[in-house]
Scaffold this active site. Structure first.
Site, PDB file in Angstrom:
ATOM      1  N   PRO A  98       0.837  -1.208   0.000  1.00  0.00           N
ATOM      2  CA  PRO A  98       0.000   0.000   0.000  1.00  0.00           C
ATOM      3  C   PRO A  98       0.877   1.266   0.000  1.00  0.00           C
ATOM      4  CG  PRO A  98      -0.728  -1.543   1.706  1.00  0.00           C
ATOM      5  CD  PRO A  98       0.557  -2.085   1.154  1.00  0.00           C
ATOM      6  N   GLY A 153       3.351   3.575   5.458  1.00  0.00           N
ATOM      7  CA  GLY A 153       4.351   3.168   6.446  1.00  0.00           C
ATOM      8  C   GLY A 153       4.963   1.813   6.185  1.00  0.00           C
ATOM      9  N   ASP A 202      14.192   3.219   5.743  1.00  0.00           N
ATOM     10  CA  ASP A 202      13.382   2.448   4.794  1.00  0.00           C
ATOM     11  C   ASP A 202      14.245   1.822   3.704  1.00  0.00           C
ATOM     12  OD1 ASP A 202      11.262   3.417   6.237  1.00  0.00           O
ATOM     13  OD2 ASP A 202      10.072   4.008   4.497  1.00  0.00           O
ATOM     14  N   ALA A 238      10.813   0.424  -1.607  1.00  0.00           N
ATOM     15  CA  ALA A 238      10.785  -0.889  -2.265  1.00  0.00           C
ATOM     16  C   ALA A 238      10.702  -0.730  -3.779  1.00  0.00           C
ATOM     17  CB  ALA A 238       9.604  -1.706  -1.746  1.00  0.00           C
TER      18      ALA A 238
END
Ligand code: PMV
Length: 318
Positions: free
Chosen positions: A99, A103, A150, A109
């Site tokens: 999504p 978060g 991240d 990614a």
């Protein structure tokens, strides 16, 4: 056709404080992934590259996209890193089950998947550190001062103890952690939450530095508990981290509703994960309670509920 992919991620402990130099713990989540595929395009001049991301209605030639467009940026940076000035024309297509703005590391990614696909297409290898550094340049577009957590956890695909500017420290999770991840369905740009914290920190540095120190202490306690397999105290540590996240103003009624529902259904702890305001919560459960907690989260309005077992004796993640 060549392809690359990269996992989503969750932050177990320490978001926001990590922007201010404190440590955080994050793990990759393989249930959701970003994928990039590359195919040659015949009959088109060398150097021309087409980008397609149907989920965000993007279909364009690279040379028509502005520098700040994230897919264009990661593509240009990767070509430069690989010293490919005029590659044969190709098309990159991106799909993701992560999504967006929730978060779960969607942006990082997608960037790492594109880096991996381009490197694979030209028979090249980039280390996780190189992939992470390229994705970090794109993270900077999302908010001014990203910590880099991240892109690091997504590129290394290992649980990491992360401190901004330091080498990431992979850590072991000998006793599997059973987690339920639930999406509020509210997409919230990371920048909005990070800027809000920044404003409030500016207004009361002493109080906020103290909150961040308290979060750092929880992160260190949690790492010791996870590495030694003494996971009983993790639920309460998550609850305490959530209290501190609420104190710095990044929780919301939607997040609170899911957290309350998870705890009432037997979760041993629950907190928001990522930037907050919307996005996802994570709940730690005993495996026998997973079904009940999943059900409670759905009933409380979660738009997506995922189960993830992290760690264990044989795997870093599963
Ligand atoms: O992008 P998100 O939602 O996973 O949030 C990243 C974590 C923050 O600590 C809020 C920001 C950062 O740069 O570390």
């Amino acid at each position: 056709m060549t392809s690359g992919s990269a996992p989503g991620k969750i932050i177990l402990f320490g978001e926001h404080a990590v922007v201010y130099g404190r440590p955080a713990l994050a793990v990759p989540i393989s249930q959701v992934r970003a994928h990039a595929t590359i195919e040659d395009i015949e009959g088109v001049p060398t150097g021309r590259i087409q980008l397609q991301a149907p989920q965000i209605q993007l279909s364009a030639w690279l040379d028509e996209l502005p520098p700040e467009e994230p897919l264009a940026r990661v593509t240009r940076l990767t070509l430069r890193a690989l010293e490919l000035d005029q590659p044969p024309a190709f098309r990159i297509t991106v799909h993701s089950t992560i999504p967006i703005a929730s978060g779960l590391g969607s942006g990082a990614a997608v960037s790492v998947a594109v880096v991996r696909a381009i490197a694979a297409h030209f028979g090249r290898r980039l280390s996780p550190g190189e992939q992470s550094a390229l994705a970090f340049e794109v993270e900077k577009l999302h908010h001014g001062k990203p910590s880099g957590i991240d892109n690091t956890v997504v590129a290394y695909e290992r649980p990491v103890y992360f401190v901004r500017g330091a080498e990431p420290e992979p850590f072991a999770i000998p006793t599997p952690l059973s987690l339920i991840i639930a999406d509020t369905g509210l997409a919230t740009p990371t920048a909005e939450a990070v800027m809000g914290v920044r404003r409030r920190w500016e207004a009361d540095k002493q109080a906020y530095e103290d909150f961040f120190d308290q979060i750092a202490a929880l992160v260190k306690q949690a790492r010791r508990a996870i590495e030694s397999g003494h996971t009983d105290c993790l639920g309460p540590l998550m609850d305490r981290n959530q209290e501190l996240l609420a104190a710095i103003g990044v929780s919301s009624p939607e997040l609170d509703r899911l957290i309350t529902a998870a705890r009432a259904a037997g979760a041993s702890g629950a907190k928001l994960s990522g930037a907050g305001l919307g996005g996802n919560v994570i709940a730690l459960v005993n495996p026998q309670d997973a079904e009940a907690v999943t059900h409670a989260l759905r009933s409380a309005g979660a738009s997506l509920v995922l189960r993830s077992v992290v760690g264990g004796p044989d795997h870093d993640i599963s």
